[in-house]
Design a protein around this motif. Structure first.
Motif, mmCIF file in Angstrom:
data_model
loop_
_atom_site.group_PDB
_atom_site.id
_atom_site.type_symbol
_atom_site.label_atom_id
_atom_site.label_comp_id
_atom_site.label_asym_id
_atom_site.label_seq_id
_atom_site.Cartn_x
_atom_site.Cartn_y
_atom_site.Cartn_z
ATOM 1 N N GLY A 101 12.422 32.497 -9.764
ATOM 2 C CA GLY A 101 11.914 31.009 -9.910
ATOM 3 C C GLY A 101 12.840 30.107 -10.436
ATOM 4 O O GLY A 101 14.251 30.712 -10.637
ATOM 5 N N SER A 102 12.614 28.796 -10.713
ATOM 6 C CA SER A 102 13.558 27.764 -11.010
ATOM 7 C C SER A 102 13.013 26.972 -12.099
ATOM 8 O O SER A 102 11.954 26.870 -12.795
ATOM 9 N N GLN A 103 14.119 26.151 -12.680
ATOM 10 C CA GLN A 103 13.953 25.463 -14.076
ATOM 11 C C GLN A 103 13.165 26.417 -15.151
ATOM 12 O O GLN A 103 12.319 25.855 -15.518
ATOM 13 N N ILE A 104 13.667 27.691 -15.252
ATOM 14 C CA ILE A 104 12.980 28.626 -16.240
ATOM 15 C C ILE A 104 13.864 28.118 -17.569
ATOM 16 O O ILE A 104 15.200 28.206 -17.561
ATOM 17 N N LEU A 105 13.146 28.058 -18.650
ATOM 18 C CA LEU A 105 13.710 27.532 -19.902
ATOM 19 C C LEU A 105 13.347 28.823 -20.868
ATOM 20 O O LEU A 105 14.083 28.837 -21.942
ATOM 21 N N GLU A 106 12.150 29.345 -20.615
ATOM 22 C CA GLU A 106 11.755 30.630 -21.582
ATOM 23 C C GLU A 106 12.438 31.823 -20.814
ATOM 24 O O GLU A 106 11.649 32.359 -19.875
ATOM 25 N N LEU A 107 13.619 32.275 -21.377
ATOM 26 C CA LEU A 107 14.335 33.417 -20.942
ATOM 27 C C LEU A 107 13.783 34.887 -20.745
ATOM 28 O O LEU A 107 14.502 35.506 -19.977
ATOM 29 N N SER A 108 12.757 34.928 -21.471
ATOM 30 C CA SER A 108 12.356 36.254 -21.519
ATOM 31 C C SER A 108 12.149 36.802 -20.066
ATOM 32 O O SER A 108 11.975 38.251 -20.162
ATOM 33 N N VAL A 109 11.582 35.970 -19.298
ATOM 34 C CA VAL A 109 11.095 36.640 -17.980
ATOM 35 C C VAL A 109 12.585 37.201 -17.305
ATOM 36 O O VAL A 109 12.265 38.017 -16.315
ATOM 37 N N PHE A 110 13.502 36.477 -17.718
ATOM 38 C CA PHE A 110 14.765 37.045 -16.794
ATOM 39 C C PHE A 110 15.053 38.676 -17.373
ATOM 40 O O PHE A 110 15.549 39.579 -16.573
ATOM 41 N N LYS A 111 14.769 38.970 -18.578
ATOM 42 C CA LYS A 111 14.849 40.478 -19.202
ATOM 43 C C LYS A 111 13.758 41.163 -18.527
ATOM 44 O O LYS A 111 14.107 42.217 -17.957
ATOM 45 N N GLU A 112 12.609 40.802 -18.404
ATOM 46 C CA GLU A 112 11.417 41.501 -17.823
ATOM 47 C C GLU A 112 11.958 41.984 -16.052
ATOM 48 O O GLU A 112 11.946 42.934 -15.683
ATOM 49 N N ALA A 113 12.581 40.977 -15.373
ATOM 50 C CA ALA A 113 12.887 40.861 -14.147
ATOM 51 C C ALA A 113 14.027 42.129 -14.318
ATOM 52 O O ALA A 113 14.071 43.124 -13.223
#
Ligand code: LLP
Length: 424
Positions: free
Chosen positions: A199-211
């Protein structure tokens, strides 16, 4: 960088924005080359501890001069169409550093990718078969990665959350391993990597860790089946600080701190060293441009409206995503912001707004309104709606100003239109 200085004029990249508006006319996109370069370098530095390639997402900004600057910085590219492939080629981005993405690539696009040895991010099993057939016919080998639907939900506008289970992008997570096994058996297909974009304009970065965790689980599973990958592409998506009152946005080094520990631990445990690829768009070019407009009229109706000469034809983000962009009065930068104003465009739709209920100085016809952080998905999403030619773009570099896109004329509105003989 936006600086306030001089006789109440906004300065951008060392140039007086009011002077540029007067010299080149409005609407006008102004890009600060130094910001593009600095933002790109921030990624390189943040990820220097692993083999990383930064593939700029061309959809964010397809200006040739800007792509050329990124090519000079060593960028690769994420392209989403045959047209974007043409653009990066013209800009001098090496095609062995390009990933051809897309959920609905045409046969011609797949052919163009295979012919130019560009790696294709495969979006479905059907596409995998088609690609293999095209490569066989051309007597070539198609390098592929697969676009994984990682089923993660970033806290962003649903229109730009691309890794949701229900999104149209990618192959379902559970089908990835069998689809690689299928690819491994297909003729003229070479497995190169694996890919996702959440996704885009992500400010809460924990989703990157999950991915990253989910992607590395797939990498491990593929490894155990003897399928080795040259790269792991985790996409783009890092957000920027559109709304200054909400504080700064996370930076590439914050993203690195979020994903590198998992990436390194997993690759070390498996004894492999795939290249990490990232596909940032917005966080490189977003803050590098402003869109300068002229106030055409003001009106006190049920609201106080400031109507400018650019609307969703030149910047669709507020209308399309309710996106927030700061607006400033470029020729009254030191004036007190005392009037609650709604800035609207000239387009014949009530959804055509730029900024709602903002405190601005008192403005009048002829004043200049600058819309900030418009370098990503600004010009690239523009249109000629309502018979309005697209605007010019200029580049500011060490105090010099260069035109990097000419203003369209009414001839451009007529161009390619055909009046059949019988209607003349
Ligand atoms: N990679 C892929 C496969 C993508 O689909 C995108 C963006 C990117 C990379 C770059 O993402 P970024 O780093 O810029 O967040 N028009 C919308 C944004 C659409 C994003 C589409 N995909 C907007 O104006 O907010």
């Amino acid at each position: 960088m936006v600086h306030h200085e001089g006789p109440g004029h906004l300065s951008f990249g060392g140039a007086d924005v009011v002077e540029l508006a007067e010299r080149y006319g409005t609407p006008l996109y102004i890009t600060d080359e130094a910001v593009v370069r600095a933002n790109f370098r921030r990624y390189k530095e943040a990820f220097a501890s692993v083999d990383t390639a930064i593939y700029f997402a061309v959809k964010a900004n397809g200006n040739l001069a800007i792509l050329r600057i990124l090519a000079q910085e060593g960028a690769g590219a994420d392209v989403f169409s045959g047209g974007e492939l043409e653009l990066v080629n013209a800009a001098g981005i090496s095609l062995d550093r390009v990933l051809f993405n897309g959920n609905a690539k045409s046969e011609a696009e797949l052919r163009a990718a295979v012919e130019s040895d560009v790696t294709v991010s495969v979006d479905s099993r059907e596409e995998l078969q088609t690609l293999s057939a095209i490569a066989s016919e051309l007597g070539k080998e198609a390098g592929i990665s697969m676009r994984v639907n990682p089923d993660v939900s970033p806290d962003v506008n649903p229109k730009i959350a691309t890794g949701l289970r229900t999104a149209k992008f990618g192959i379902p997570y559970e089908e990835i391993v069998p689809t690689y096994a299928e690819a491994a058996k297909l003729p003229n297909v070479a497995i190169k990597g694996i890919h996702c974009h959440i996704g885009s304009q992500i400010l809460e970065l924990s989703v990157f860790k999950e991915a990253t965790e989910k992607m590395m689980r797939l990498v491990a599973e593929l490894h155990s089946r003897g399928i080795e990958l040259e790269f792991v592409d985790l996409g783009g998506g890092l957000g920027i600080a559109y709304e200054k009152a909400k504080g700064a946005a996370p930076l590439p080094h914050d993203l690195a701190a979020m994903i590198l520990p998992t990436f390194k631990a997993q690759t070390q445990a498996l004894g492999i060293s795939p290249r990490l690829i990232l596909e940032p768009g917005r966080s490189i070019v977003g803050p590098a441009s402003i869109l300068v407009t002229t106030v055409n009229t003001t009106k006190d109706a049920y609201k106080h409206f400031v109507a400018i000469d650019a609307g969703f034809n030149m910047l669709i983000r507020p209308a399309m995503y309710d996106a927030y962009h700061e607006v400033v009065v470029a020729n009254k930068i030191n004036a007190e912001a005392s009037v609650l104003s709604t800035v609207v465009g000239p387009i014949c739709e009530s959804g055509d707004f730029i900024a709602k209920d903002r405190l601005l100085p008192q403005v009048q016809r002829g004043d200049y309104i600058a819309i900030l952080d418009t370098g990503a998905y600004g010009f690239s999403m523009s249109s000629q709606y309502n018979g309005r030619p697209r605007c010019a773009e200029v580049l500011v570099h060490n105090g010099t100003v260069e035109v990097i896109r000419e203003r369209e004329s009414f001839e451009d509105i007529m161009r390619h239109q055909v009046l059949p003989e019988r209607l003349r």
